[in-house]
Enzyme design. Structure first.
Site, PDB file in Angstrom:
ATOM      1  N   ASP A 198       0.839  -1.191   0.000  1.00 28.47           N
ATOM      2  CA  ASP A 198       0.000   0.000   0.000  1.00 28.47           C
ATOM      3  C   ASP A 198       0.875   1.243   0.000  1.00 28.47           C
ATOM      4  OD1 ASP A 198      -2.668   1.429   0.458  1.00 28.47           O
ATOM      5  OD2 ASP A 198      -1.435   2.178   2.118  1.00 28.47           O
ATOM      6  N   LEU A 236       3.339   1.466  19.952  1.00 30.83           N
ATOM      7  CA  LEU A 236       3.134   0.060  20.306  1.00 30.83           C
ATOM      8  C   LEU A 236       4.265  -0.835  19.811  1.00 30.83           C
ATOM      9  CD1 LEU A 236      -0.715  -0.394  19.742  1.00 30.83           C
ATOM     10  CD2 LEU A 236       0.520  -0.610  21.907  1.00 30.83           C
ATOM     11  N   GLY A 288      -1.596   1.577  10.292  1.00 30.11           N
ATOM     12  CA  GLY A 288      -1.091   2.094  11.560  1.00 30.11           C
ATOM     13  C   GLY A 288      -1.352   1.207  12.753  1.00 30.11           C
ATOM     14  N   TYR A 329       2.927  10.296   0.382  1.00 29.10           N
ATOM     15  CA  TYR A 329       4.073   9.835   1.154  1.00 29.10           C
ATOM     16  C   TYR A 329       5.374  10.344   0.535  1.00 29.10           C
ATOM     17  CZ  TYR A 329       0.556   6.546   2.937  1.00 29.10           C
ATOM     18  OH  TYR A 329      -0.575   5.977   3.475  1.00 29.10           O
ATOM     19  N   SER A 384       1.397   4.731  15.179  1.00 27.46           N
ATOM     20  CA  SER A 384       2.516   5.633  14.867  1.00 27.46           C
ATOM     21  C   SER A 384       3.813   5.224  15.541  1.00 27.46           C
ATOM     22  CB  SER A 384       2.187   7.087  15.226  1.00 27.46           C
ATOM     23  OG  SER A 384       1.089   7.549  14.479  1.00 27.46           O
ATOM     24  N   LYS A 408      -3.403   5.768  -3.594  1.00 25.80           N
ATOM     25  CA  LYS A 408      -4.459   6.673  -3.163  1.00 25.80           C
ATOM     26  C   LYS A 408      -4.579   7.868  -4.103  1.00 25.80           C
ATOM     27  CE  LYS A 408      -3.517   5.166   1.524  1.00 25.80           C
ATOM     28  NZ  LYS A 408      -2.240   4.471   1.264  1.00 25.80           N
TER      29      LYS A 408
END
Length: 339
Positions: A46, A244, A237, A51, A241, A77
């Protein structure tokens, strides 16, 4: 579920970090990371023009242009058009609102946000060139939400409804693309789209809103409606970000003390059960029946093997039970293994 039938596996690769998110990633490091993903069997990628102003697409294209287009699934996108002219950094920061600085190390190109039919077609043509491929499988309408457009988000949504949505519906119906949907960091635009009395999307990419740290709002209305309509969700995500996965960012900014405390509590339970927190972060969203795939991002080759191992790690039901008992996950959230 149309989206599930298109995606080759439950784990893909998100290329936002390869657009120089937060830092300038050396070209060789980006190449090595993408090569590691391909060599270890990742076949869903993706990306987006946003980006790094096309940088992530260019880097991904270097890999995919050497592969047969029927051996992988690709999503990109629409909503931003990248021009060759040098951009004004201050203008870009203003346009990004509370996401300013996210891709400050990306290409210094002019980037215009537009969801009209003409802009959608131009965006797709440009993406095909940067990616060096002849086909895009899935197209997401990008960031038609409050976090980028503030109070004007409904105006932008309507521009997409009469522009991008209709172009992508036609391309899907003509067999040019396999599916389309909405890709945002907020649930409201997706909820609104599912209520339209118009041709429906096939699914959505929801970034950061169905994770261990933040899933209540999606569970309230969005996911039940999506399930009723047979739509699929790609989870973006999953590491929120990075917080985690050992990082210090949440929502693309330094994490608050409250968020860090919640992560600490999750990790404490994970450690008690010998569970990797990355494994919990990847496997939690995939337990929902609407979820088709999760797309963590990476900029280092070693992270690919870590992500694949985390997705396959055996997690005891007692871990999920303890998370529920500690009110760290919603009582309404499906848990892996029916825990």
């Amino acid at each position: 579920m149309r989206l599930a039938s298109i995606l080759p596996d439950r784990i893909g690769f998100g290329t936002a970090p390869l657009g120089n998110m937060f830092r300038a990633v050396p070209d060789e490091e980006a190449r090595a990371t993408l090569r590691a993903a391909w060599d270890q069997g990742i076949r869903y990628y993706d990306t987006a023009p946003f980006y790094g102003a096309g940088l992530a697409e260019l880097r991904l294209g270097e890999l995919l242009s050497r592969q047969s287009s029927d051996t992988y699934v690709l999503s990109t996108k629409v909503g931003r058009v990248v021009f060759d002219e040098m951009g004004d950094p201050s203008a870009r920061e203003h346009e990004l609102g509370d996401k300013g600085g996210l891709f400050e190390h990306g290409r210094p190109k002019t980037m215009v946000t537009e969801y009209t039919a003409d802009a959608t077609e131009r965006s797709l043509d440009d993406s095909l060139k940067r990616l060096g491929t002849d086909r895009i499988d899935i197209v997401w309408v990008h960031d038609i939400a409050q976090d980028f457009h503030g109070d004007a988000w409904l105006e932008k949504f309507d521009e997409a409804r009469t522009g991008a949505f209709r172009v992508l519906t036609r391309l899907r119906d003509d067999g040019v693309i396999k599916a389309w949907g909405i890709g945002t960091n907020r649930v409201e635009p997706i909820e609104l789209a599912l209520d339209l009395q118009e041709p429906q999307p096939d699914g959505f990419l929801l970034a950061g809103r169905y994770t261990l740290l933040d899933h209540e709002r999606a569970l309230q209305r969005l996911l039940p409606t999506a399930r009723e309509q047979g739509l699929g969700m790609v989870v973006g995500g999953p590491y929120s970000s990075g917080v985690l996965a050992g990082g210090d960012h949440f929502e693309y900014r330094p994490a608050s003390a409250e968020v860090l405390e919640k992560v600490r509590r999750i990790k404490e339970i994970a450690d008690r059960h010998g569970v990797g927190i990355k494994a919990a972060a990847l496997q939690f969203p995939l337990a929902h029946p609407v979820a088709c795939a999760v797309v963590p991002g990476a900029t280092r080759p070693s992270r690919i093997a870590e992500d694949i191992a985390a997705a396959r790690e055996e997690i005891p039901a007692a871990f999920w039970h303890d998370l529920r008992e500690a009110a760290l996950v919603s009582p309404f959230a499906p848990l892996p293994g029916g825990a």
